[in-house]
Design a protein around this motif. Structure first.
Motif, PDB file in Angstrom:
ATOM      1  N   SER A 137       0.600  -1.192   0.370  1.00 27.63           N
ATOM      2  CA  SER A 137       0.007  -0.057   0.216  1.00 27.63           C
ATOM      3  C   SER A 137       0.872   1.319  -0.227  1.00 27.63           C
ATOM      4  O   SER A 137       1.951   1.068   0.782  1.00 27.63           O
ATOM      5  CB  SER A 137      -1.112   0.123   1.029  1.00 27.63           C
ATOM      6  N   LEU A 138       0.472   2.147  -0.544  1.00 35.42           N
ATOM      7  CA  LEU A 138       0.963   4.140  -1.297  1.00 35.42           C
ATOM      8  C   LEU A 138       0.278   3.946   0.424  1.00 35.42           C
ATOM      9  O   LEU A 138       0.676   5.725   0.282  1.00 35.42           O
ATOM     10  CB  LEU A 138       1.081   4.624  -1.840  1.00 35.42           C
ATOM     11  N   SER A 139      -0.010   3.693   1.645  1.00 32.28           N
ATOM     12  CA  SER A 139      -0.003   4.736   2.247  1.00 32.28           C
ATOM     13  C   SER A 139       1.081   4.146   3.557  1.00 32.28           C
ATOM     14  O   SER A 139       0.706   4.671   4.899  1.00 32.28           O
ATOM     15  CB  SER A 139      -1.365   4.820   2.414  1.00 32.28           C
ATOM     16  N   THR A 140       1.388   2.863   3.439  1.00 29.82           N
ATOM     17  CA  THR A 140       2.510   2.352   4.245  1.00 29.82           C
ATOM     18  C   THR A 140       3.340   3.307   4.302  1.00 29.82           C
ATOM     19  O   THR A 140       4.434   4.100   3.726  1.00 29.82           O
ATOM     20  CB  THR A 140       2.438   1.615   3.865  1.00 29.82           C
ATOM     21  N   TYR A 141       3.899   3.837   5.927  1.00 27.41           N
ATOM     22  CA  TYR A 141       4.932   4.605   5.848  1.00 27.41           C
ATOM     23  C   TYR A 141       6.736   4.009   5.187  1.00 27.41           C
ATOM     24  O   TYR A 141       7.136   2.833   5.144  1.00 27.41           O
ATOM     25  CB  TYR A 141       5.261   4.693   7.634  1.00 27.41           C
ATOM     26  N   GLY A 142       7.176   4.433   4.163  1.00 23.44           N
ATOM     27  CA  GLY A 142       8.954   5.004   4.004  1.00 23.44           C
ATOM     28  C   GLY A 142       7.843   4.386   1.933  1.00 23.44           C
ATOM     29  O   GLY A 142       8.856   4.002   1.757  1.00 23.44           O
ATOM     30  N   MET A 143       6.719   3.726   1.954  1.00 26.30           N
ATOM     31  CA  MET A 143       6.649   3.331   0.394  1.00 26.30           C
ATOM     32  C   MET A 143       6.792   4.507  -0.334  1.00 26.30           C
ATOM     33  O   MET A 143       6.069   5.678  -0.265  1.00 26.30           O
ATOM     34  CB  MET A 143       5.502   2.482   0.976  1.00 26.30           C
ATOM     35  N   GLY A 144       6.846   3.883  -1.602  1.00 15.69           N
ATOM     36  CA  GLY A 144       6.978   4.795  -3.060  1.00 15.69           C
ATOM     37  C   GLY A 144       7.115   4.432  -4.256  1.00 15.69           C
ATOM     38  O   GLY A 144       7.131   2.758  -4.278  1.00 15.69           O
ATOM     39  N   VAL A 145       6.706   4.845  -4.946  1.00 14.56           N
ATOM     40  CA  VAL A 145       6.368   4.300  -6.298  1.00 14.56           C
ATOM     41  C   VAL A 145       7.610   5.335  -7.512  1.00 14.56           C
ATOM     42  O   VAL A 145       7.113   6.417  -7.195  1.00 14.56           O
ATOM     43  CB  VAL A 145       5.204   3.495  -6.655  1.00 14.56           C
ATOM     44  N   GLY A 146       8.426   4.326  -8.261  1.00 13.85           N
ATOM     45  CA  GLY A 146       9.168   5.201  -9.248  1.00 13.85           C
ATOM     46  C   GLY A 146       8.674   5.206 -10.889  1.00 13.85           C
ATOM     47  O   GLY A 146       7.869   3.303 -11.007  1.00 13.85           O
ATOM     48  N   TRP A 147       9.137   5.682 -11.230  1.00 18.57           N
ATOM     49  CA  TRP A 147       8.951   5.823 -12.648  1.00 18.57           C
ATOM     50  C   TRP A 147      10.226   5.362 -13.048  1.00 18.57           C
ATOM     51  O   TRP A 147      11.101   6.706 -13.373  1.00 18.57           O
ATOM     52  CB  TRP A 147       8.010   6.583 -13.960  1.00 18.57           C
ATOM     53  N   ILE A 148      10.626   4.813 -14.170  1.00 24.53           N
ATOM     54  CA  ILE A 148      11.880   4.903 -14.275  1.00 24.53           C
ATOM     55  C   ILE A 148      11.316   4.652 -16.851  1.00 24.53           C
ATOM     56  O   ILE A 148      11.009   3.462 -15.969  1.00 24.53           O
ATOM     57  CB  ILE A 148      12.827   3.547 -14.221  1.00 24.53           C
ATOM     58  N   ARG A 149      12.449   4.498 -17.034  1.00 25.62           N
ATOM     59  CA  ARG A 149      12.249   4.496 -18.552  1.00 25.62           C
ATOM     60  C   ARG A 149      13.968   3.944 -19.488  1.00 25.62           C
ATOM     61  O   ARG A 149      14.788   4.454 -18.435  1.00 25.62           O
ATOM     62  CB  ARG A 149      11.912   5.607 -19.536  1.00 25.62           C
TER      63      ARG A 149
ATOM     64  N   ILE B 298       7.230   8.981  -5.910  1.00 20.16           N
ATOM     65  CA  ILE B 298       5.901   9.495  -5.950  1.00 20.16           C
ATOM     66  C   ILE B 298       6.409   8.692  -4.095  1.00 20.16           C
ATOM     67  O   ILE B 298       6.151   7.385  -4.030  1.00 20.16           O
ATOM     68  CB  ILE B 298       4.440   9.712  -5.468  1.00 20.16           C
ATOM     69  N   TRP B 299       5.949   9.564  -3.329  1.00 17.39           N
ATOM     70  CA  TRP B 299       6.169   8.572  -1.080  1.00 17.39           C
ATOM     71  C   TRP B 299       4.876   8.845  -0.992  1.00 17.39           C
ATOM     72  O   TRP B 299       3.634   9.058  -0.754  1.00 17.39           O
ATOM     73  CB  TRP B 299       7.270   9.547  -0.569  1.00 17.39           C
ATOM     74  N   TRP B 300       4.671   7.924   0.505  1.00 12.91           N
ATOM     75  CA  TRP B 300       3.690   7.506   1.311  1.00 12.91           C
ATOM     76  C   TRP B 300       2.825   8.927   1.035  1.00 12.91           C
ATOM     77  O   TRP B 300       1.497   8.968   1.488  1.00 12.91           O
ATOM     78  CB  TRP B 300       3.706   6.679   2.279  1.00 12.91           C
ATOM     79  N   ASP B 301       3.906   9.775   1.890  1.00 12.27           N
ATOM     80  CA  ASP B 301       3.302  11.091   2.090  1.00 12.27           C
ATOM     81  C   ASP B 301       2.813  12.277   1.242  1.00 12.27           C
ATOM     82  O   ASP B 301       2.704  13.337   1.398  1.00 12.27           O
ATOM     83  CB  ASP B 301       3.767  11.738   3.166  1.00 12.27           C
ATOM     84  N   ASP B 302       2.807  11.806  -0.024  1.00 15.60           N
ATOM     85  CA  ASP B 302       2.581  12.475  -1.336  1.00 15.60           C
ATOM     86  C   ASP B 302       4.050  12.574  -1.200  1.00 15.60           C
ATOM     87  O   ASP B 302       3.842  14.311  -2.204  1.00 15.60           O
ATOM     88  CB  ASP B 302       1.215  13.474  -0.966  1.00 15.60           C
ATOM     89  N   ASP B 303       5.321  13.260  -0.974  1.00 19.03           N
ATOM     90  CA  ASP B 303       6.775  13.563  -1.442  1.00 19.03           C
ATOM     91  C   ASP B 303       6.193  13.260  -2.722  1.00 19.03           C
ATOM     92  O   ASP B 303       6.275  12.164  -3.046  1.00 19.03           O
ATOM     93  CB  ASP B 303       6.992  13.249  -0.631  1.00 19.03           C
ATOM     94  N   LYS B 304       7.007  14.070  -3.883  1.00 15.28           N
ATOM     95  CA  LYS B 304       6.956  14.002  -4.791  1.00 15.28           C
ATOM     96  C   LYS B 304       8.601  14.407  -5.370  1.00 15.28           C
ATOM     97  O   LYS B 304       9.540  15.704  -4.970  1.00 15.28           O
ATOM     98  CB  LYS B 304       6.664  14.305  -6.446  1.00 15.28           C
ATOM     99  N   TYR B 305       9.651  13.776  -5.907  1.00 17.12           N
ATOM    100  CA  TYR B 305      10.723  13.343  -6.788  1.00 17.12           C
ATOM    101  C   TYR B 305      10.574  13.832  -8.235  1.00 17.12           C
ATOM    102  O   TYR B 305       9.861  12.499  -8.432  1.00 17.12           O
ATOM    103  CB  TYR B 305      11.631  12.444  -5.941  1.00 17.12           C
ATOM    104  N   TYR B 306      11.525  14.799  -9.009  1.00 10.06           N
ATOM    105  CA  TYR B 306      11.506  14.780 -10.098  1.00 10.06           C
ATOM    106  C   TYR B 306      13.002  14.639 -11.145  1.00 10.06           C
ATOM    107  O   TYR B 306      13.769  15.031 -10.338  1.00 10.06           O
ATOM    108  CB  TYR B 306      10.163  15.656 -10.607  1.00 10.06           C
TER     109      TYR B 306
END
Lengths: 107, 118
Positions: free
Chosen positions: B28-40, B53-61
């Protein structure tokens, strides 16, 4: 951005041979380094994380080491199923950056 | 069991907006420390990280894509999204989403091929 210089670009080795691939980070990244294996037509698979920790299910012939800002992946006895492309990844800071890859072939 | 699967338009024209969806299960993306990334990965080339994007809605680009990227999530439906505006032929690639837990991408989707062509 942190640059990851990976070498060699390609490598030809025999079965049971010891293989070593290296990545040089452009600055200190601590142990925030991972290694991935990618086979043709497949997505990358995590082998090593934290520079030296073996991911679940990865054979023990794979190992990782660190010396300063140089990181190494070692395959102790090359097997047919190890053929593919290997990438390092620095996870110290965004933008996360991959090495250019090492294509490992059988001699 | 952790699984991820990407979906996208397959082909689109230059200057259009690419919309990608990552549908996942087993975490779950609501779990502390969890994130999903995109790679091409362009065909025959290396891997390029795009966004996280992280569980707390922080975003890195990735700043190399300037302001063309937008990442978002739908935690309730176990999905993450990536939009890339103003695409051109250089955006032709296989796009992967991957779980990021403990800072590393430990589970990856099978990838979705995207072609930009007029």
């Amino acid at each position: 951005d942190i640059q990851m210089t990976q070498s060699p670009a390609s490598l030809s080795a025999s079965l049971e041979e010891i293989v070593t691939i290296t990545c040089q980070a452009s600055q200190d990244i601590g142990n925030w380094l991972a290694w991935y294996q990618q086979k043709p037509g497949k997505s990358p698979q995590l082998l090593i994380y934290g520079a030296t920790s073996l991911a679940d299910g990865v054979p023990s012939r794979f190992s990782g080491s660190r010396s300063g800002t140089q990181y190494s992946l070692k395959i102790s006895r090359l097997q047919v199923e190890d053929i593919g492309i290997y990438y390092c990844l620095q996870a110290y800071s965004a933008p996360y950056t991959f090495g250019a890859g090492t294509k490992l072939e059988l001699k | 069991q952790v699984t991820l699967k990407e979906s996208g338009p397959g082909i689109l024209q230059p200057s259009q907006t690419l919309s990608l969806t990552c549908t996942f299960s087993g975490f779950s993306l609501s779990t502390y420390g969890m994130g999903v990334g995109w790679i091409r990965q362009p065909s025959g080339k290396g891997l390029e990280w795009l966004a996280n994007i992280w569980w707390d809605d922080d975003k890195y680009y990735n700043p190399s894509l300037k302001n063309r990227l937008t990442i978002s999530k739908d935690t309730s439906n176990n999905q993450a999204f990536l939009k890339i505006t103003n695409v051109d032929t250089a955006d032709t690639a296989t796009y992967y989403c991957a779980r990021n837990y403990g800072s590393y991408f430990d589970y990856w989707g099978q990838g979705v091929m995207v072609t930009v062509s007029s």
